[in-house]
Each structure stands twice: as C-alpha cells, then as structure tokens.
Write a protein that holds these residues in place. Structure first.
Motif, PDB file in Angstrom:
ATOM      1  N   ILE A  38       0.806  -1.234   0.000  1.00 14.91           N
ATOM      2  CA  ILE A  38       0.000   0.000   0.000  1.00 14.91           C
ATOM      3  C   ILE A  38       0.836   1.280   0.000  1.00 14.91           C
ATOM      4  O   ILE A  38       0.280   2.367  -0.158  1.00 14.91           O
ATOM      5  N   LYS A  39       2.164   1.158   0.178  1.00 16.63           N
ATOM      6  CA  LYS A  39       3.003   2.357   0.152  1.00 16.63           C
ATOM      7  C   LYS A  39       3.373   2.793  -1.261  1.00 16.63           C
ATOM      8  O   LYS A  39       3.940   3.867  -1.457  1.00 16.63           O
ATOM      9  N   VAL A  40       3.030   1.966  -2.252  1.00 22.21           N
ATOM     10  CA  VAL A  40       3.316   2.355  -3.633  1.00 22.21           C
ATOM     11  C   VAL A  40       2.359   3.473  -4.042  1.00 22.21           C
ATOM     12  O   VAL A  40       1.218   3.532  -3.575  1.00 22.21           O
ATOM     13  N   PRO A  41       2.791   4.403  -4.917  1.00 23.94           N
ATOM     14  CA  PRO A  41       1.934   5.533  -5.302  1.00 23.94           C
ATOM     15  C   PRO A  41       0.834   5.162  -6.279  1.00 23.94           C
ATOM     16  O   PRO A  41      -0.179   5.854  -6.378  1.00 23.94           O
ATOM     17  N   GLN A  42       1.030   4.080  -7.028  1.00 23.12           N
ATOM     18  CA  GLN A  42       0.017   3.671  -7.999  1.00 23.12           C
ATOM     19  C   GLN A  42       0.032   2.160  -8.170  1.00 23.12           C
ATOM     20  O   GLN A  42       1.022   1.493  -7.875  1.00 23.12           O
ATOM     21  N   GLY A  43      -1.091   1.635  -8.634  1.00 25.38           N
ATOM     22  CA  GLY A  43      -1.226   0.192  -8.793  1.00 25.38           C
ATOM     23  C   GLY A  43      -2.526  -0.265  -8.169  1.00 25.38           C
ATOM     24  O   GLY A  43      -3.304   0.537  -7.634  1.00 25.38           O
ATOM     25  N   ILE A  44      -2.789  -1.543  -8.231  1.00 22.65           N
ATOM     26  CA  ILE A  44      -4.028  -2.080  -7.683  1.00 22.65           C
ATOM     27  C   ILE A  44      -3.729  -3.120  -6.613  1.00 22.65           C
ATOM     28  O   ILE A  44      -2.884  -4.002  -6.803  1.00 22.65           O
ATOM     29  N   CYS A  45      -4.407  -2.994  -5.483  1.00 20.60           N
ATOM     30  CA  CYS A  45      -4.286  -3.938  -4.370  1.00 20.60           C
ATOM     31  C   CYS A  45      -5.615  -4.658  -4.219  1.00 20.60           C
ATOM     32  O   CYS A  45      -6.671  -4.015  -4.105  1.00 20.60           O
ATOM     33  N   LEU A  46      -5.586  -5.985  -4.214  1.00 18.98           N
ATOM     34  CA  LEU A  46      -6.801  -6.786  -4.117  1.00 18.98           C
ATOM     35  C   LEU A  46      -6.890  -7.477  -2.758  1.00 18.98           C
ATOM     36  O   LEU A  46      -5.887  -7.955  -2.222  1.00 18.98           O
ATOM     37  N   ILE A  47      -8.108  -7.534  -2.217  1.00 15.53           N
ATOM     38  CA  ILE A  47      -8.409  -8.330  -1.030  1.00 15.53           C
ATOM     39  C   ILE A  47      -9.321  -9.454  -1.473  1.00 15.53           C
ATOM     40  O   ILE A  47     -10.385  -9.203  -2.051  1.00 15.53           O
ATOM     41  N   SER A  48      -8.921 -10.702  -1.229  1.00 12.59           N
ATOM     42  CA  SER A  48      -9.734 -11.821  -1.697  1.00 12.59           C
ATOM     43  C   SER A  48     -10.257 -12.636  -0.524  1.00 12.59           C
ATOM     44  O   SER A  48      -9.687 -12.631   0.565  1.00 12.59           O
ATOM     45  N   GLY A  49     -11.327 -13.350  -0.801  1.00 11.23           N
ATOM     46  CA  GLY A  49     -11.931 -14.192   0.222  1.00 11.23           C
ATOM     47  C   GLY A  49     -13.407 -14.374  -0.037  1.00 11.23           C
ATOM     48  O   GLY A  49     -14.012 -13.623  -0.804  1.00 11.23           O
ATOM     49  N   GLY A  91     -18.446 -12.794   3.734  1.00 11.61           N
ATOM     50  CA  GLY A  91     -18.434 -12.879   5.186  1.00 11.61           C
ATOM     51  C   GLY A  91     -17.072 -13.125   5.797  1.00 11.61           C
ATOM     52  O   GLY A  91     -16.970 -13.463   6.969  1.00 11.61           O
ATOM     53  N   SER A  92     -16.006 -12.933   4.999  1.00 12.56           N
ATOM     54  CA  SER A  92     -14.660 -13.186   5.520  1.00 12.56           C
ATOM     55  C   SER A  92     -13.983 -11.934   6.051  1.00 12.56           C
ATOM     56  O   SER A  92     -12.807 -11.975   6.417  1.00 12.56           O
ATOM     57  N   GLY A  93     -14.700 -10.824   6.077  1.00 10.17           N
ATOM     58  CA  GLY A  93     -14.125  -9.604   6.629  1.00 10.17           C
ATOM     59  C   GLY A  93     -13.339  -8.776   5.634  1.00 10.17           C
ATOM     60  O   GLY A  93     -12.599  -7.867   6.021  1.00 10.17           O
ATOM     61  N   LYS A  94     -13.494  -9.065   4.329  1.00 11.08           N
ATOM     62  CA  LYS A  94     -12.752  -8.322   3.302  1.00 11.08           C
ATOM     63  C   LYS A  94     -13.029  -6.821   3.386  1.00 11.08           C
ATOM     64  O   LYS A  94     -12.111  -6.004   3.306  1.00 11.08           O
ATOM     65  N   THR A  95     -14.304  -6.475   3.529  1.00 15.31           N
ATOM     66  CA  THR A  95     -14.686  -5.061   3.515  1.00 15.31           C
ATOM     67  C   THR A  95     -14.048  -4.302   4.671  1.00 15.31           C
ATOM     68  O   THR A  95     -13.551  -3.191   4.499  1.00 15.31           O
ATOM     69  N   THR A  96     -14.045  -4.910   5.856  1.00 17.21           N
ATOM     70  CA  THR A  96     -13.443  -4.240   7.018  1.00 17.21           C
ATOM     71  C   THR A  96     -11.960  -4.006   6.801  1.00 17.21           C
ATOM     72  O   THR A  96     -11.435  -2.926   7.097  1.00 17.21           O
ATOM     73  N   VAL A 141      -4.103  -9.676  -0.925  1.00 15.46           N
ATOM     74  CA  VAL A 141      -4.246 -10.140   0.455  1.00 15.46           C
ATOM     75  C   VAL A 141      -5.453 -11.063   0.523  1.00 15.46           C
ATOM     76  O   VAL A 141      -6.582 -10.629   0.292  1.00 15.46           O
ATOM     77  N   ALA A 142      -5.214 -12.362   0.774  1.00 11.52           N
ATOM     78  CA  ALA A 142      -6.327 -13.298   0.976  1.00 11.52           C
ATOM     79  C   ALA A 142      -6.658 -13.350   2.463  1.00 11.52           C
ATOM     80  O   ALA A 142      -5.772 -13.261   3.311  1.00 11.52           O
ATOM     81  N   GLN A 143      -7.926 -13.485   2.769  1.00 10.53           N
ATOM     82  CA  GLN A 143      -8.355 -13.411   4.173  1.00 10.53           C
ATOM     83  C   GLN A 143      -9.455 -14.409   4.483  1.00 10.53           C
ATOM     84  O   GLN A 143     -10.312 -14.696   3.658  1.00 10.53           O
ATOM     85  N   ARG A 144      -9.416 -14.949   5.695  1.00 12.26           N
ATOM     86  CA  ARG A 144     -10.493 -15.770   6.259  1.00 12.26           C
ATOM     87  C   ARG A 144     -10.668 -15.363   7.718  1.00 12.26           C
ATOM     88  O   ARG A 144      -9.794 -14.734   8.307  1.00 12.26           O
ATOM     89  N   LEU A 145     -11.772 -15.778   8.313  1.00 16.38           N
ATOM     90  CA  LEU A 145     -12.009 -15.548   9.729  1.00 16.38           C
ATOM     91  C   LEU A 145     -12.104 -16.883  10.451  1.00 16.38           C
ATOM     92  O   LEU A 145     -12.831 -17.782  10.016  1.00 16.38           O
TER      93      LEU A 145
END
Length: 565
Positions: A314-325, A328-333, A449-453
């Motif tokens: 996230i410190k890069v000035p440009q590009g795309i960062c994806l959150i996967s899951g 109900g895995s908390g991606k939005t938070t 960033v892949a995420q589960r709860l």
C-alpha cells in the motif's frame, strides 16, 4: 428468603477476594480507585482489568456463602419464570429467573451480596427466592437469548392463529395489507432484534415441507433459533418484501432489497435476498456492519510479519491492491482499514460500492444502483473524471470492471478492490481468466491479500492439552506441543468459541512474480515463489494461531484446509 446466608456482618467483595487468595491488597486498591472513577461495580472493574475472571470471582463468593454455581448453557429456562420479570429489569440488575424449585423461584445472579436486589425480587414476583450464581456475561447472554426467543415464539403463535395456509396461498390485496398487522410485524421485528443482539451477521428464513426454519449465523457458524408454522410462511416473506421495497406479487424469480430501520433506538441497515425454492421463498437478511471506530490493523489481528508485507503493497503511489476471500470473511473491514490510513485532506478518495457498508468522513462514497444503470463499471468510468488519487471498487465481478480498474492503476491511481477467490495466488490468474492480458495484470497489480475468519477460543473456558504423535507429525509441531480448546461455558454459550480473528495470506507482486505471471506459469510455481519471498500461506497463518492458543486445530482445518495441502 432462602440461601441468603448474609448477616449484618457480611463481608465486602474485596475482602472475600483477598482472603481467598485471588487478589492482593495492592490490586484491590487499584481496582477500587478505578471503580471510584468509573462508577462501575467492583467485580466488573476487576474482570476488565484482567485481575480475575468472572468465574474466579464466583468461586470465591460461592466458597464463602455456599451458593451453588450454575452453567446457564446446560439448562432450559422455564418461560413461566421469565414471565415474572421483564427484560429491562433483569438486564439492569443482572439477574434472570430460570425455573422453579417446588414453590420457590430459582434466580441466577452474579452479585448475591446485593441484599436490596434480593428483597426486590421477592416483592416483585411474590415468590420465595432461591439464588444461584452465574457469570455476568452468562446472565446477560441468557437474557438476550431467552427473552428474544420468547417474544419471537409468542409472535409466531399469534401469527399462526391469525392466518391459515389457505388464507396465505395466493395473497390477495386484503391479505397483503393484513401482513402489516401486529402479529407479523411483531414476529419479524423480534427475529431481527434477537439476531442483532446475539451478534449475528445473517438471518436465514427457510421454508420446509412442514415448517419454516429460522437460523442465524454467529461467528461464521449457523444455528437454529426457532421454528414457525408453515401457515405463516408467506406472511413473513411478504412482510419482509414490503420492508425491503420488493414486489410482493412476484414469487417466481429472485429478488433483492434493502431495509433501513431502527431496533430499540439503534439504526440498522440490512440487505435482503429472496430466492424461490420448492417449498416457497427462502429469505436471507444480511445485517450490515457499522463503523464502530475500530478501523485499525491491531483490531484486525494482522500479524507483524503480514503487516510488513501489506506495507510493501500500500506504500506504492500507484497500482491495484486486491483483497480476496469468500462472502463474510471480513474483506470489507480490511479494505476500509487500509483505506482509512490513506484518508488525509491532501488526498481525493472516491469509492463505488454495493452497498456502502461503512460511512467514513472524508471519503466520496458512491452507491451502485444497477436498476438506474449505475454499475461498478459505469461508476468507475465516472470516477476517473473526478480527479481521484485513490479509488475503491467494492468488487471486481467481471472483465469490464477489471479492465477499467487495471487501466486506472496503470495511469497513476492507487486502486483498492475485492475479488472472490480461494487464495491470493489464484486471484492473479482469475484476472487473466476474466480476459485481461497478462502484461496488463503484471503492470498494474502490486499485491493481493487473501483473508479468512477463524473463531477464537473462549478465554473463560480455554484448556490446554498435549497433541498426540500423529498430529505432531502431520503438522510439524514440536514434540510435546501444547494445544488448546474451549470446554464450553456460560460466556460462550457452550460452544467453546467467542469472537473471531482474521488469518491472512499476502502476496507482493515482485519482479520474479511478474515474470511468472506473463509466462502464464502454473499456480503452484507462483505459490512456491511467493513462499520463498515471504508469503505465509493461509493454513500456516491459522496454525500459528493454534500454537498461540488463540484458535483450535479443528477450526484451522475447517476454515483454511486445502486438498492441495
């Protein structure tokens, strides 16, 4: 009154705890000082300070006055006992009537030293009182569950009396208007109220051949809370359709709606999905999370190692960062948490979301409206004409949205979004499968960033045990490795779990990863490189929590297990 055991010379709680060896004089003095500042009860202050558990306080009081301690999760509360006291009184005084012992009323209480409450109980109910000890948390949970369930069950009974199956089938305008009557309103409100107070994320109202089953999802696990007569099926669905602004006459196709209301004075935002099944329409109500001020990484439980990996992204000035899951895995938070770190007066942040789940001051948040033609793709096109520095796309669902997001990232914007995939590495290839050229993905993508709860072990009933040899060998644990599990108590409603924590898998798109991506290398090759460059796989992240005693091995396998190992 039975079981008082308290004379004029009764001891104060602090004295009891010191005599029992649970507390030192210095700790008590500190707790009393905090109590004076906050006005809270001493026992509550002591547990909040971490000096003692609720159960240890009960043990000390029980040994002094011979009150029995009861596990409220192991009993069925008598509805007739509940009728003797209202919910508000029980909550304010931390008491709950649970049944009868011959002609006496049995009441669970966490503070039997309060003589005034004991006298008041006898006066209000007209019964001689038998006291039993239970934790404050257990009592409040019992109140929440049983009063809510009683209210909903009573409403269901009244509804069943008001409507027959013949009346409901093929709703007329008159019957449709009648579903706004007291019984249906009371039942639907009671179900929603109960689910919210129980900490549920979803309510499932499921038609079956002989009944309507209601289940809620708590900490990611479903549990049944009530059963309604089949005659009430369409009345319940129609009431929810009215609240959600949907077509009450249409039963053949799925429908989506949204409910914004208040439950006990608290604003509640809900997303509604209705799906036709062979036994009628199934309704799922998603209770949308509200911003409670916990948009920080420490609250999410991200490990130090994964925080360092995320910082690289996230410190890069440009590009795309994806959150996967999955849902109900908390991606939005997580997404909002990372975005809030970038939210400063110098930066123009615009989002396009479906729905806008958390409203954050300083962000320009746009709501998707497919009926009006406002899709992710069209909204994203408009956003690019608004001079944004950072863009959030709620979800990449199709190739069109993915391509616009990628082009935005290539042309100088930092883009955040989510995608539904099994893990971080598979997210990379999913973009290519959507029709994007590998060179475009490698140029734009900076990390995934892949995420589960996973559920946390209840700290009140957590017990250690030694892993057997097969488990040690399979998971490469140290010899004699101690693992943990919850035995079930009043704090966790007997489940052994209370709350959830996220596990993560972070992949930084390095030069080496770009080469593999452009070559369309197998996912396994990309996964091996990711691990070599510091990525901790989801299962490894879960196992680290197992070793720390935060979650169980069973829970790690339930959430993060892969057939690929």
């Amino acid at each position: 009154m039975e079981n008082t055991g308290l004379e004029a010379n009764m001891k104060r709680l602090g004295d009891i705890l010191i005599e029992s060896g649970f507390l030192t004089a210095a700790e008590l003095a500190e707790a009393l000082s905090v109590q004076k500042e906050t006005g809270k009860r001493l026992g509550e202050v002591i547990t909040e300070m971490g000096l003692m558990s609720e159960f240890d306080i009960l043990r000390a009081v029980s040994s002094q006055y011979n009150y029995p301690i009861i596990d409220l999760t192991s009993i069925d509360v008598d509805p007739k006992a509940l009728d003797l006291l209202d919910e508000k009184y029980c909550t304010e005084n931390t008491v709950v009537p649970i049944g009868f012992d011959e002609e006496k009323l049995v009441v669970a209480i966490d503070d039997p030293l309060n003589i005034l409450v004991q006298d008041d109980l006898q006066f209000r109910t007209g019964y001689e009182i038998v006291l039993m000890l239970a934790t404050r948390t257990g009592i409040l949970d019992t109140i929440k569950v049983n009063y809510g369930r009683t209210t909903a069950s009573e409403a269901a009974r009244e509804l069943g009396e008001d409507f027959s199956a013949d009346d409901i089938d093929g709703l007329s305008d008159e019957v449709a208007e009648a579903v706004n009557s007291a019984p249906v309103v009371k039942l639907v409100n009671s179900m929603i109220d109960f689910a919210i107070r129980a900490g549920s994320s979803d309510i499932h109202i499921e038609p079956m051949e002989d009944r309507v089953r209601v289940r809620i999802r708590i900490d990611g696990v479903m549990q049944e809370i009530m059963s309604n007569p089949v005659s009430a099926r369409d009345a319940i669905t129609t009431r929810i359709k009215i609240l959600g602004g949907m077509n009450i006459a249409e039963k053949r196709i799925p429908q989506d709606g949204r409910i914004q209301t208040e439950i006990n004075g608290t604003p509640v935002d809900m997303r509604v999905s209705i799906l036709p099944t062979i036994w009628g329409e199934k309704t799922v109500i998603r209770i949308l999370a509200k911003n409670d001020g916990n948009l920080n990484r420490s609250y999410l439980g991200i490990s130090d190692h994964n925080n360092e990996m995320i910082d690289k992204i996230i410190k890069v000035p440009q590009g795309i960062c994806l959150i996967s899951g999955p849902t109900g895995s908390g991606k939005t938070t997580t997404l909002y948490t990372l975005l809030s770190e970038k939210n400063t007066p110098e930066v123009n942040i615009i989002t396009v979301e479906d729905p806008v789940e958390i409203r954050i001051p300083g962000l320009n948040q746009v709501q998707v409206n497919a009926k009006a033609g406002m899709t992710f793709a069209s909204g994203l096109r408009s956003i690019l004409r608004q001079d944004p520095d950072i863009i959030l796309v709620g979800e990449i669902r199709d190739g069109e949205t993915a391509e616009i997001a990628m082009r935005a990232a290539i042309t100088g914007h930092l883009v955040f979004s989510t995608i539904h995939t099994n893990d971080a590495v598979s997210s990379i290839n999913r973009l290519v499968d959507m029709g994007l050229e590998p060179y475009m993905v490698s140029s734009a993508l900076v990390g995934v960033v892949a995420q589960r709860l996973v559920r946390r072990i209840c700290t009140n009933c957590r017990k250690a045990y030694e892993a057997d040899e097969d488990v040690i060998r399979k998971y490469n644990f140290e010899p004699g490795q101690k693992l943990y599990k919850g035995e079930g108590c009043t704090d966790c409603n007997g489940s052994g779990y209370k709350g959830r924590i996220a596990i993560h898998e972070v992949v930084v798109i390095t030069k080496g990863m770009k080469v593999l991506l452009e070559k369309r290398a197998p996912e396994e090759d990309m996964r091996q490189l990711a691990v070599k460059e510091g990525t901790q796989m989801l299962m490894d992240s879960a196992l680290s929590l197992v070793v720390e005693g935060i979650t169980t091995l069973a829970e790690a396998n339930r959430v993060a297990y892969s057939v690929d190992g």
